[in-house]
Scaffold this motif. Structure first.
Motif, PDB file in Angstrom:
ATOM      1  N   CYS A  10       0.813  -1.221   0.000  1.00 33.44           N
ATOM      2  CA  CYS A  10       0.000   0.000   0.000  1.00 33.44           C
ATOM      3  C   CYS A  10       0.843   1.267   0.000  1.00 33.44           C
ATOM      4  O   CYS A  10       0.520   2.257   0.659  1.00 33.44           O
ATOM      5  CB  CYS A  10      -0.961   0.000   1.195  1.00 33.44           C
ATOM      6  SG  CYS A  10      -2.287  -1.195   1.025  1.00 33.44           S
ATOM      7  N   ARG A  12       2.430   4.340  -2.409  1.00 33.30           N
ATOM      8  CA  ARG A  12       1.954   4.984  -3.631  1.00 33.30           C
ATOM      9  C   ARG A  12       2.973   6.003  -4.133  1.00 33.30           C
ATOM     10  O   ARG A  12       3.783   6.523  -3.375  1.00 33.30           O
ATOM     11  CB  ARG A  12       0.615   5.668  -3.384  1.00 33.30           C
ATOM     12  CG  ARG A  12       0.643   6.790  -2.349  1.00 33.30           C
ATOM     13  CD  ARG A  12      -0.734   7.380  -2.156  1.00 33.30           C
ATOM     14  NE  ARG A  12      -0.742   8.405  -1.124  1.00 33.30           N
ATOM     15  CZ  ARG A  12      -1.821   9.081  -0.767  1.00 33.30           C
ATOM     16  NH1 ARG A  12      -2.990   8.827  -1.364  1.00 33.30           N
ATOM     17  NH2 ARG A  12      -1.769   9.998   0.170  1.00 33.30           N
ATOM     18  N   GLN A  59      -1.887   6.316   2.460  1.00 29.80           N
ATOM     19  CA  GLN A  59      -2.990   5.626   1.780  1.00 29.80           C
ATOM     20  C   GLN A  59      -4.211   5.517   2.685  1.00 29.80           C
ATOM     21  O   GLN A  59      -5.326   5.845   2.290  1.00 29.80           O
ATOM     22  CB  GLN A  59      -2.535   4.215   1.367  1.00 29.80           C
ATOM     23  CG  GLN A  59      -1.635   4.172   0.156  1.00 29.80           C
ATOM     24  CD  GLN A  59      -2.417   4.197  -1.151  1.00 29.80           C
ATOM     25  OE1 GLN A  59      -3.433   4.858  -1.276  1.00 29.80           O
ATOM     26  NE2 GLN A  59      -1.916   3.480  -2.144  1.00 29.80           N
ATOM     27  N   ASP A  62      -6.290   8.597   3.443  1.00 30.36           N
ATOM     28  CA  ASP A  62      -7.080   9.116   2.326  1.00 30.36           C
ATOM     29  C   ASP A  62      -8.450   8.443   2.270  1.00 30.36           C
ATOM     30  O   ASP A  62      -8.794   7.760   1.315  1.00 30.36           O
ATOM     31  CB  ASP A  62      -6.309   8.895   1.021  1.00 30.36           C
ATOM     32  CG  ASP A  62      -6.888   9.699  -0.137  1.00 30.36           C
ATOM     33  OD1 ASP A  62      -7.770  10.537   0.096  1.00 30.36           O
ATOM     34  OD2 ASP A  62      -6.452   9.477  -1.279  1.00 30.36           O
ATOM     35  N   TYR A  64      -9.818   6.139   4.500  1.00 29.89           N
ATOM     36  CA  TYR A  64      -9.976   4.793   5.070  1.00 29.89           C
ATOM     37  C   TYR A  64     -10.063   4.815   6.594  1.00 29.89           C
ATOM     38  O   TYR A  64     -11.028   4.331   7.176  1.00 29.89           O
ATOM     39  CB  TYR A  64      -8.815   3.898   4.643  1.00 29.89           C
ATOM     40  CG  TYR A  64      -8.860   3.497   3.190  1.00 29.89           C
ATOM     41  CD1 TYR A  64      -9.515   2.340   2.782  1.00 29.89           C
ATOM     42  CD2 TYR A  64      -8.249   4.274   2.216  1.00 29.89           C
ATOM     43  CE1 TYR A  64      -9.557   1.959   1.456  1.00 29.89           C
ATOM     44  CE2 TYR A  64      -8.282   3.910   0.879  1.00 29.89           C
ATOM     45  CZ  TYR A  64      -8.944   2.749   0.502  1.00 29.89           C
ATOM     46  OH  TYR A  64      -8.984   2.393  -0.821  1.00 29.89           O
ATOM     47  N   GLN A 132     -12.437  13.231   0.224  1.00 31.59           N
ATOM     48  CA  GLN A 132     -13.163  12.854  -0.992  1.00 31.59           C
ATOM     49  C   GLN A 132     -12.614  13.507  -2.243  1.00 31.59           C
ATOM     50  O   GLN A 132     -12.887  13.045  -3.346  1.00 31.59           O
ATOM     51  CB  GLN A 132     -14.646  13.207  -0.827  1.00 31.59           C
ATOM     52  CG  GLN A 132     -15.340  12.406   0.272  1.00 31.59           C
ATOM     53  CD  GLN A 132     -16.742  12.897   0.556  1.00 31.59           C
ATOM     54  OE1 GLN A 132     -17.004  14.102   0.584  1.00 31.59           O
ATOM     55  NE2 GLN A 132     -17.682  11.966   0.755  1.00 31.59           N
ATOM     56  N   VAL A 202     -14.875   3.965   0.952  1.00 23.96           N
ATOM     57  CA  VAL A 202     -14.904   3.250  -0.321  1.00 23.96           C
ATOM     58  C   VAL A 202     -13.623   2.420  -0.393  1.00 23.96           C
ATOM     59  O   VAL A 202     -12.521   2.963  -0.518  1.00 23.96           O
ATOM     60  CB  VAL A 202     -14.991   4.227  -1.501  1.00 23.96           C
ATOM     61  CG1 VAL A 202     -14.979   3.467  -2.823  1.00 23.96           C
ATOM     62  CG2 VAL A 202     -16.243   5.095  -1.391  1.00 23.96           C
ATOM     63  N   ASP A 203     -13.757   1.096  -0.299  1.00 22.59           N
ATOM     64  CA  ASP A 203     -12.590   0.225  -0.115  1.00 22.59           C
ATOM     65  C   ASP A 203     -11.957  -0.146  -1.448  1.00 22.59           C
ATOM     66  O   ASP A 203     -12.043  -1.290  -1.920  1.00 22.59           O
ATOM     67  CB  ASP A 203     -13.015  -1.027   0.654  1.00 22.59           C
ATOM     68  CG  ASP A 203     -11.815  -1.840   1.136  1.00 22.59           C
ATOM     69  OD1 ASP A 203     -10.680  -1.342   1.028  1.00 22.59           O
ATOM     70  OD2 ASP A 203     -12.034  -2.965   1.613  1.00 22.59           O
ATOM     71  N   ARG A 204     -11.248   0.802  -2.039  1.00 19.09           N
ATOM     72  CA  ARG A 204     -10.596   0.554  -3.328  1.00 19.09           C
ATOM     73  C   ARG A 204      -9.407  -0.401  -3.185  1.00 19.09           C
ATOM     74  O   ARG A 204      -9.044  -1.073  -4.142  1.00 19.09           O
ATOM     75  CB  ARG A 204     -10.121   1.886  -3.926  1.00 19.09           C
ATOM     76  CG  ARG A 204     -11.232   2.878  -4.226  1.00 19.09           C
ATOM     77  CD  ARG A 204     -10.675   4.179  -4.779  1.00 19.09           C
ATOM     78  NE  ARG A 204      -9.799   4.847  -3.836  1.00 19.09           N
ATOM     79  CZ  ARG A 204     -10.216   5.695  -2.884  1.00 19.09           C
ATOM     80  NH1 ARG A 204     -11.514   5.953  -2.742  1.00 19.09           N
ATOM     81  NH2 ARG A 204      -9.362   6.266  -2.070  1.00 19.09           N
ATOM     82  N   LEU A 205      -8.803  -0.442  -2.016  1.00 19.08           N
ATOM     83  CA  LEU A 205      -7.609  -1.270  -1.804  1.00 19.08           C
ATOM     84  C   LEU A 205      -7.931  -2.657  -1.264  1.00 19.08           C
ATOM     85  O   LEU A 205      -7.057  -3.527  -1.228  1.00 19.08           O
ATOM     86  CB  LEU A 205      -6.653  -0.566  -0.829  1.00 19.08           C
ATOM     87  CG  LEU A 205      -6.084   0.786  -1.260  1.00 19.08           C
ATOM     88  CD1 LEU A 205      -5.268   1.389  -0.136  1.00 19.08           C
ATOM     89  CD2 LEU A 205      -5.242   0.644  -2.518  1.00 19.08           C
ATOM     90  N   GLY A 206      -9.168  -2.851  -0.817  1.00 13.49           N
ATOM     91  CA  GLY A 206      -9.540  -4.143  -0.250  1.00 13.49           C
ATOM     92  C   GLY A 206      -8.944  -4.399   1.123  1.00 13.49           C
ATOM     93  O   GLY A 206      -8.651  -5.555   1.471  1.00 13.49           O
TER      94      GLY A 206
END
Length: 260
Positions: A10, A12, A59, A62, A64, A132, A202-206
């Motif tokens: 994770c 970036r 990460q 942002d 989470y 957001q 919004v769990d874009r990374l899982g």
């Protein structure tokens, strides 16, 4: 995803972190050697900035985890700026104050900026907007660095005459600690979500199954951890600053004479 996967995957590519690293390398390799930049605090400031922006801390901050968001804020306001000032102080010692420098000589302004950095970005609307919108999030990060640097200037300015007198410096840091403690207490015990976006990320990374189920970090506990970070570690940083100011008071006879 497990904890090790989170720590290793994770990271970036962060343009701000890259830009700062390049600028720091140029500053050190060119004029830095001539003006005597202190390598240890200078390097630590850059490494911690990269950690705050590009690592899993950045990460998760942002949108989470509120606790990661708070940790990032503390690093950008209370850790990176004082280390950077300690590192570049020799390079700034010969410079005239200028318009910005004269503004930094007003403790009421710099205190308001440093404390306001924490309170301002935890107003619910701004906090949600920064989580957001990538643009607002970047504005937030830059503003925290700028306001944190302004706050530490009266304590760590390169010239003695630009700094607060020791007892004034102690009062400056202690009242900032009290202000941040109040914010931390409010966040820790508030029944209302400070940043509602962190309650339903919004769990874009899982990563949320690991966070919620594996770690047991519910949205409520996450906010409490964030509040405690503002409450306890922040005041430890201010406490270290106070000890440093008192050390200068007893280390330099001229300062003791001015106080007495």
């Amino acid at each position: 995803m497990d904890g090790w996967g989170l720590l290793t995957s994770c990271w970036r590519f962060d343009p701000l972190a890259i830009a700062v690293c390049l600028a720091a390398a140029i500053a050190y390799l060119a004029p830095g050697r001539r003006f005597g930049i202190r390598p240890l605090p200078f390097t630590l400031a850059i490494l911690i900035l990269v950690l705050a922006l590009a690592s899993p801390i950045g990460q998760l901050a942002d949108g989470y985890l509120f606790s990661a968001h708070m940790l990032q804020h503390l690093l950008l306001v209370l850790v990176v700026p004082p280390l950077a000032l300690l590192g570049v102080a020799p390079a700034l010692r010969a410079r005239a104050p200028g318009r910005v420098g004269r503004l930094l000589l007003r403790p009421a302004v710099t205190w308001g900026l440093g404390v306001g950095a924490m309170w301002l970005w935890h107003e619910q609307t701004l906090c949600n907007a920064a989580s957001q919108s990538a643009i607002i999030h970047r504005v937030q990060e830059v503003s925290l660095l700028v306001m944190g640097t302004a706050f530490w200037w009266p304590i760590l300015a390169p010239r003695e005459e630009w700094r607060l007198q020791p007892l004034s410096g102690v009062a400056y840091l202690f009242t900032a600690c009290v202000a941040c403690t109040l914010l931390g207490v409010l966040i820790t015990f508030s029944p209302v979500e400070v940043c509602s976006v962190f309650a339903h990320p919004v769990d874009r990374l899982g990563v949320m199954p690991l966070v919620r189920d594996g770690w047991g970090l519910t949205a409520e506990k996450d906010q409490q951890v964030g509040g405690l970070l503002m409450w306890v570690p922040a005041c430890l940083v201010y406490g270290v600053g106070i000890l440093g100011v008192l050390g200068r008071l007893f280390r330099e006879p001229s300062v003791i004479g001015e106080v007495s």
